[in-house]
Design an enzyme around this catalytic site. Structure first.
Site, PDB file in Angstrom:
ATOM      1  N   CYS A  40       0.868  -1.171   0.000  1.00  0.00           N
ATOM      2  CA  CYS A  40       0.000   0.000   0.000  1.00  0.00           C
ATOM      3  C   CYS A  40       0.911   1.228   0.000  1.00  0.00           C
ATOM      4  O   CYS A  40       2.104   1.112  -0.262  1.00  0.00           O
ATOM      5  CB  CYS A  40      -0.982  -0.009   1.171  1.00  0.00           C
ATOM      6  SG  CYS A  40      -0.264   0.253   2.806  1.00  0.00           S
ATOM      7  N   ASN A  55       2.478   1.645   4.213  1.00  0.00           N
ATOM      8  CA  ASN A  55       2.810   0.394   4.893  1.00  0.00           C
ATOM      9  C   ASN A  55       2.555   0.464   6.396  1.00  0.00           C
ATOM     10  O   ASN A  55       3.278  -0.110   7.190  1.00  0.00           O
ATOM     11  CB  ASN A  55       4.248  -0.020   4.595  1.00  0.00           C
ATOM     12  CG  ASN A  55       4.598  -1.449   5.007  1.00  0.00           C
ATOM     13  OD1 ASN A  55       5.733  -1.722   5.384  1.00  0.00           O
ATOM     14  ND2 ASN A  55       3.663  -2.359   4.933  1.00  0.00           N
ATOM     15  N   ASP A 113      -9.170   2.471   2.166  1.00  0.00           N
ATOM     16  CA  ASP A 113      -8.063   3.072   2.918  1.00  0.00           C
ATOM     17  C   ASP A 113      -8.637   3.735   4.173  1.00  0.00           C
ATOM     18  O   ASP A 113      -9.330   4.743   4.087  1.00  0.00           O
ATOM     19  CB  ASP A 113      -7.343   4.108   2.062  1.00  0.00           C
ATOM     20  CG  ASP A 113      -6.081   4.635   2.725  1.00  0.00           C
ATOM     21  OD1 ASP A 113      -5.863   4.348   3.930  1.00  0.00           O
ATOM     22  OD2 ASP A 113      -5.316   5.335   2.051  1.00  0.00           O
ATOM     23  N   CYS A 143      -1.154   0.734   7.412  1.00  0.00           N
ATOM     24  CA  CYS A 143      -2.576   0.414   7.605  1.00  0.00           C
ATOM     25  C   CYS A 143      -2.985  -0.835   6.829  1.00  0.00           C
ATOM     26  O   CYS A 143      -3.081  -1.915   7.390  1.00  0.00           O
ATOM     27  CB  CYS A 143      -3.471   1.586   7.179  1.00  0.00           C
ATOM     28  SG  CYS A 143      -3.293   3.074   8.179  1.00  0.00           S
ATOM     29  N   ARG A 144      -3.211  -0.657   5.537  1.00  0.00           N
ATOM     30  CA  ARG A 144      -3.775  -1.740   4.735  1.00  0.00           C
ATOM     31  C   ARG A 144      -2.823  -2.909   4.531  1.00  0.00           C
ATOM     32  O   ARG A 144      -3.207  -4.075   4.723  1.00  0.00           O
ATOM     33  CB  ARG A 144      -4.248  -1.211   3.378  1.00  0.00           C
ATOM     34  CG  ARG A 144      -5.419  -0.253   3.495  1.00  0.00           C
ATOM     35  CD  ARG A 144      -5.799   0.341   2.168  1.00  0.00           C
ATOM     36  NE  ARG A 144      -4.732   1.221   1.691  1.00  0.00           N
ATOM     37  CZ  ARG A 144      -4.701   1.757   0.483  1.00  0.00           C
ATOM     38  NH1 ARG A 144      -5.654   1.495  -0.391  1.00  0.00           N
ATOM     39  NH2 ARG A 144      -3.708   2.559   0.128  1.00  0.00           N
ATOM     40  N   SER A 145      -1.594  -2.642   4.098  1.00  0.00           N
ATOM     41  CA  SER A 145      -0.708  -3.771   3.794  1.00  0.00           C
ATOM     42  C   SER A 145      -0.299  -4.565   5.037  1.00  0.00           C
ATOM     43  O   SER A 145      -0.221  -5.797   4.955  1.00  0.00           O
ATOM     44  CB  SER A 145       0.501  -3.342   2.962  1.00  0.00           C
ATOM     45  OG  SER A 145       1.244  -2.331   3.576  1.00  0.00           O
TER      46      SER A 145
END
Length: 155
Positions: A8, A11, A123, A13-15
């Site tokens: 993401c 690096n 996100d 939150c999402r990933s």
């Protein structure tokens, strides 16, 4: 051995949530897969995941406090068999960063979830804790589908 990288922007939150969900699914299935996450932006290098991401993972019994944000590197396109972008912008950035000799298969993470092809993982960075739950649900669904694909030889 399969090797999977989730990417993401920052690096944090999402990933990391995708990495955690995938690690949990791989462990549940008893598979041997190299797993990591990275970002395309350098704002949070060396930082732990966002506290809201940590809290979301912890709600599912997973501690991601030891994860640290890092940038995608050219070698990642050789070390990993699959690189999953969490959104279209990061996929475009990965395609631009990929060396000509890179062998990793690039795709959007949600391309592996029927009905969500071509869409981005939500996100949650500028939202509240509830948004992190939505992100968790999306990455968990994708993790299950990817592991199913691996065990069936489709991925």
């Amino acid at each position: 051995m399969p090797a999977v990288l989730f990417v993401c922007l920052g690096n944090i939150c999402r990933s990391p949530l995708a990495e955690a969900a995938f690690r949990a699914e791989v462990a549940r299935q008893g598979l041997d897969v190299q797993i990591d996450s990275a970002g395309t932006g350098d704002w949070h290098l060396g930082h732990a995941p966002d506290p809201r991401a940590q809290a979301q993972a912890q709600q599912h019994g997973i501690d991601i406090s030891g994860y640290r944000a890092r940038l995608v590197e050219p070698d990642d396109f050789h070390r990993f068999t699959h690189v999953f972008a969490l959104d279209e912008k990061n996929l475009a950035d990965l395609e631009a960063l990929r060396p000509d000799t890179g062998t990793a298969v690039l795709s959007l993470l949600l391309d592996h979830v029927p009905g969500k092809e071509g869409t981005s993982v939500a996100d949650p960075y500028y939202a509240d804790a509830a948004a992190f739950a939505v992100t968790w649900d999306e990455v968990t669904d994708a993790a299950r589908r990817i592991v199913e694909g691996m065990t069936a030889g489709r991925l």
